[in-house]
Enzyme design. Structure first.
Site, mmCIF file in Angstrom:
data_model
loop_
_atom_site.group_PDB
_atom_site.id
_atom_site.type_symbol
_atom_site.label_atom_id
_atom_site.label_comp_id
_atom_site.label_asym_id
_atom_site.label_seq_id
_atom_site.Cartn_x
_atom_site.Cartn_y
_atom_site.Cartn_z
ATOM 1 N N HIS A 21 0.818 -1.464 0.059
ATOM 2 C CA HIS A 21 0.082 0.027 -0.004
ATOM 3 C C HIS A 21 0.879 1.252 0.027
ATOM 4 O O HIS A 21 0.516 2.201 -0.289
ATOM 5 C CB HIS A 21 -0.941 0.125 1.046
ATOM 6 N N SER B 14 4.615 2.206 7.937
ATOM 7 C CA SER B 14 4.554 1.093 6.966
ATOM 8 C C SER B 14 5.715 0.511 6.054
ATOM 9 O O SER B 14 6.447 1.485 5.352
ATOM 10 C CB SER B 14 3.288 1.368 6.107
ATOM 11 N N ASP C 123 -0.265 -7.523 1.144
ATOM 12 C CA ASP C 123 0.632 -6.328 1.577
ATOM 13 C C ASP C 123 2.167 -6.148 1.390
ATOM 14 O O ASP C 123 2.808 -5.602 2.132
ATOM 15 C CB ASP C 123 -0.115 -5.678 2.780
#
Length: 415
Positions: A100, A212, A134
């Site tokens: 993402h 992230s 992801d």
């Protein structure tokens, strides 16, 4: 007549005092030694955490992306910028991050620290990405071999273990946070708003936008998870994806630009009293087949609604989520052996896995990258990425769903 007893009382009291004073002193000494030992232990832990962070920092990168403006028709609209983190997993410039972070990006720029102490930037190519885990694999062309982080396994991680997170929160590169593992194997949460093949590691180390894709390190300095999401509704609750999942998909990202998942063509649910009553079943535990896709691999192999799957190859199956991940991770074209119960009778079936139809076509950017890539030898550089981690004690590396034995979600759709 009363002097003798009084004299005895005085003598006994004096003896007790003589014994009590050294005992009290010895107790104080033991307490002091215990406190010193505790302080030394805390100092050693702090020194270890500090050493882990310092050694890992040169391998952690900051990621900046450019994405098309929401209103593409607006003249002069500046492209949106995104931030994230990643880490080098091969000295030739392969970087692991979260999908993402780079999703929809027209440009991906990686910044890392040069050994001389200044930041250097490279435009990265997106080699492959996979939304269901992801995970994304990037590649930069650096003029030198880059320092790497070793990929361990989350199977040896337990609740209350210390972990170190390094990333780029709010654009503050090389930020370090420390905490403990709160829980292993969360499957009943979707903190990033997406469903997928996740076995979340929950932790209390601070995770913020920009973290992230950054590494979660154990006390050996090895990567055990990839920082992924924060629960905005709570404080001190962050989530990471165990590195075992990433290790499973990295070779496919390198070879195909995406993950080609194995598919049985069935829908399954956990064996619960309600499911057992609906299908008139009495034999459990296992995973109940609730639907079979017409002309799918499961139907062609003879699977029926109401069958209870109790084993896949040599592994026992007790959770729908576990079965789903194991089938997906085996890839396309492989024969798997299922152990099932049908009307209480044991049976064995062999199913040839097909590609999950929802995977879709390869993104144009990934196809263009692979067309311009030079042919490689069969021995890919990624063979080095997944080599065992050297340490005094070796740990097994089972699939993450088996290692964590996660809770399940009822009504899981088809492996």
């Amino acid at each position: 007549m009363h002097k003798a007893p009084f004299k005895n009382v005085v003598i006994i009291t004096a003896l007790l005092c003589a014994l009590w004073v050294p005992g009290q002193a010895a107790g104080r000494e033991r307490g002091r030694l215990w406190l010193e030992a505790q302080n030394r232990s805390l100092e050693n832990q702090r020194a270890t955490l500090s050493q882990v962070a310092r050694q890992a920092m040169p391998s952690v990168v900051s990621i900046t992306t450019r994405q098309p403006a929401e209103d593409a028709s607006a003249s002069g609209e500046e492209p949106q910028k995104g931030i994230g983190s990643g880490f080098v997993i091969h000295p030739s410039g392969y970087i692991l991050t979260s999908a993402h972070v780079v999703e929809g990006a027209t440009e991906v720029v990686v910044s890392l620290m040069h050994p001389r102490g200044y930041a250097e930037e490279y435009v990265a190519q997106v080699v492959g990405e996979d939304n269901r885990t992801d995970c994304a694999l990037l590649k930069i062309d650096a003029p030198r071999k880059l320092p790497v982080l070793k990929l361990a396994s989350s199977s040896h991680v337990r609740s209350a273990d210390w972990i170190v997170v390094i990333g780029n929160p709010f654009g503050l590169s090389q930020s370090v946070t420390v905490g403990v593992v709160s829980y292993m194997g969360r499957t009943d949460v979707t903190p990033n708003g997406r469903d997928g093949d996740f076995d979340y590691m929950q932790m209390d180390a601070s995770i913020n936008p920009g973290n992230s894709g950054g590494p979660v390190l154990d006390m050996h300095g090895d990567v055990v998870a990839v920082a992924n999401a924060v629960n905005v509704a709570g404080q001190g609750i962050g989530f990471a994806i165990p590195i075992d999942i990433a290790k499973t998909v990295i070779p496919q990202l390198r070879a195909h630009g995406r993950v080609r998942r194995g598919w049985l063509g069935i829908s399954v649910q956990d064996f619960t009293p309600e499911v057992a009553e609906a299908f008139n079943l009495s034999h459990g535990p296992g995973v109940v087949v609730t639907d079979v896709v017409e002309d799918g691999p499961g139907e062609r192999a003879g699977l029926l609604s109401g069958d209870v799957i109790v084993g896949l190859d040599t592994r026992r199956v007790q959770r729908a989520h576990t079965l789903r991940w194991q089938v997906a991770a085996r890839g396309v074209g492989r024969n798997v052996k299922l152990r099932i119960h049908r009307l209480g009778k044991p049976m064995r079936l062999t199913v040839r896995l097909e590609e999950m139809p929802d995977d879709g076509p390869v993104p144009a950017s990934l196809a263009a990258h692979r067309q311009g890539r030079r042919p490689t030898r069969a021995q890919s550089v990624l063979e080095d990425l997944l080599s065992p981690v050297p340490r005094s004690k070796s740990f097994p590396s089972p699939p993450p769903s088996e290692a964590a034995d996660p809770d399940s979600r009822e009504g899981e759709q088809a492996p």
